[in-house]
Motif scaffolding. Structure first.
Motif, mmCIF file in Angstrom:
data_model
loop_
_atom_site.group_PDB
_atom_site.id
_atom_site.type_symbol
_atom_site.label_atom_id
_atom_site.label_comp_id
_atom_site.label_asym_id
_atom_site.label_seq_id
_atom_site.Cartn_x
_atom_site.Cartn_y
_atom_site.Cartn_z
ATOM 1 N N GLN A 30 0.846 -1.185 0.000
ATOM 2 C CA GLN A 30 0.000 0.000 0.000
ATOM 3 C C GLN A 30 0.887 1.242 0.000
ATOM 4 O OE1 GLN A 30 -3.446 0.333 -0.128
ATOM 5 N NE2 GLN A 30 -3.305 -1.820 -0.704
ATOM 6 N N PRO A 31 0.423 2.338 -0.592
ATOM 7 C CA PRO A 31 1.239 3.560 -0.637
ATOM 8 C C PRO A 31 1.624 4.022 0.765
ATOM 9 C CG PRO A 31 -0.914 3.900 -1.701
ATOM 10 C CD PRO A 31 -0.897 2.510 -1.184
ATOM 11 N N GLY A 32 2.915 4.260 0.948
ATOM 12 C CA GLY A 32 3.409 4.806 2.212
ATOM 13 C C GLY A 32 3.621 3.803 3.327
ATOM 14 N N GLU A 35 7.253 3.992 4.755
ATOM 15 C CA GLU A 35 7.474 5.332 5.316
ATOM 16 C C GLU A 35 6.688 5.523 6.624
ATOM 17 O OE1 GLU A 35 8.123 5.377 0.917
ATOM 18 O OE2 GLU A 35 6.547 4.604 2.209
ATOM 19 N N LEU A 36 5.469 4.991 6.681
ATOM 20 C CA LEU A 36 4.670 5.112 7.897
ATOM 21 C C LEU A 36 5.314 4.353 9.049
ATOM 22 C CD1 LEU A 36 2.145 5.927 9.499
ATOM 23 C CD2 LEU A 36 1.050 3.862 8.609
ATOM 24 N N TYR A 142 -8.445 6.010 7.894
ATOM 25 C CA TYR A 142 -7.692 6.571 6.781
ATOM 26 C C TYR A 142 -7.768 5.613 5.605
ATOM 27 C CZ TYR A 142 -6.009 9.733 10.330
ATOM 28 O OH TYR A 142 -5.957 10.662 11.332
ATOM 29 N N HIS A 144 -5.301 4.655 3.435
ATOM 30 C CA HIS A 144 -4.146 3.779 3.294
ATOM 31 C C HIS A 144 -3.015 4.361 4.144
ATOM 32 C CE1 HIS A 144 -3.045 6.953 0.537
ATOM 33 N NE2 HIS A 144 -4.086 6.654 -0.219
ATOM 34 N N PRO A 145 -1.890 3.662 4.261
ATOM 35 C CA PRO A 145 -0.810 4.162 5.121
ATOM 36 C C PRO A 145 -0.329 5.574 4.788
ATOM 37 C CG PRO A 145 -0.408 1.875 4.546
ATOM 38 C CD PRO A 145 -1.598 2.317 3.733
ATOM 39 N N LEU A 146 -0.228 5.922 3.517
ATOM 40 C CA LEU A 146 0.231 7.265 3.164
ATOM 41 C C LEU A 146 -0.758 8.325 3.653
ATOM 42 C CD1 LEU A 146 2.349 9.033 1.822
ATOM 43 C CD2 LEU A 146 1.151 8.681 -0.358
ATOM 44 N N ASP A 147 -2.047 8.036 3.572
ATOM 45 C CA ASP A 147 -3.067 8.949 4.080
ATOM 46 C C ASP A 147 -2.866 9.168 5.578
ATOM 47 O OD1 ASP A 147 -5.382 10.530 4.260
ATOM 48 O OD2 ASP A 147 -6.703 8.777 4.425
ATOM 49 N N LEU A 149 -0.079 8.703 7.263
ATOM 50 C CA LEU A 149 1.202 9.374 7.452
ATOM 51 C C LEU A 149 1.057 10.890 7.315
ATOM 52 C CD1 LEU A 149 4.262 9.154 7.899
ATOM 53 C CD2 LEU A 149 4.501 8.835 5.427
ATOM 54 N N THR A 150 0.245 11.344 6.372
ATOM 55 C CA THR A 150 0.057 12.788 6.193
ATOM 56 C C THR A 150 -0.739 13.409 7.338
ATOM 57 O OG1 THR A 150 -1.936 12.544 4.849
ATOM 58 C CG2 THR A 150 0.187 12.589 3.677
#
Length: 158
Positions: A30-32, A35-36, A142, A144-147, A149-150
């Motif tokens: 999944q995106p991020g 990074e998360l 959220y 996904h993980p990128l969501d 993370l932001t």
């Protein structure tokens, strides 16, 4: 069908074999995701994977998500008799972490995760990317993980 019976074991092994050969090659992170997890670790949070999945499947999924090296602590189906929504996996994770329910936030993607955490006294943050939309009882949701993370600073973590 009851867990532990020969029929259950055959079906479980058949599903694992099918997943490993047929589905896993198509799984994408999944995106991020990485990074998360890195951001959560930088915050000094204790992280553990608590899942009803079998260790071999969990390891494969974490490898595909490129986070296995960041999440060495695990509680899986082999550690507990009852799977989610029973609270056993969450309680085992709490014990391994040495934390009380009020010090923990579980991340899940199904209502079974939320129920399991609730029965353990733990709040849940949910991610829609798991495909289930019945997440209204989570403290935050959220995409996904990128969501997440932001919005990481929106939650009181660590």
């Amino acid at each position: 069908m009851e867990a532990g019976t020969p029929q259950y074991e055959r079906l479980s092994q058949g599903w694992q074999d099918h997943f490993q050969r047929g589905e896993l090659p198509n799984v994408r992170p999944q995106p991020g995701a990485r990074e998360l997890v890195e951001a959560l670790r930088r915050k000094g949070l204790k992280l553990i994977v608590g899942t009803s999945g079998e260790e071999s499947v969990v390891q494969s999924l974490l490898d595909r998500a490129d986070v296995a090296d960041l999440l060495p602590e695990r509680t899986t189906a082999s550690d507990e008799e009852d799977s989610k929504p029973a609270p056993d996996i969450v309680r085992a994770a709490l014990n391994k972490l040495g934390l009380s329910p009020g010090e923990v936030l579980m991340v899940g993607d199904t209502p079974y995760d939320i129920e399991s955490a609730r029965r353990s006294g733990v709040d849940t943050l949910a991610l829609r990317c798991g495909g289930d939309s019945r997440l209204e009882e989570a403290v935050a949701v959220y995409d996904h993980p990128l969501d997440w993370l932001t919005h990481l600073e929106d939650l009181p973590l660590g």
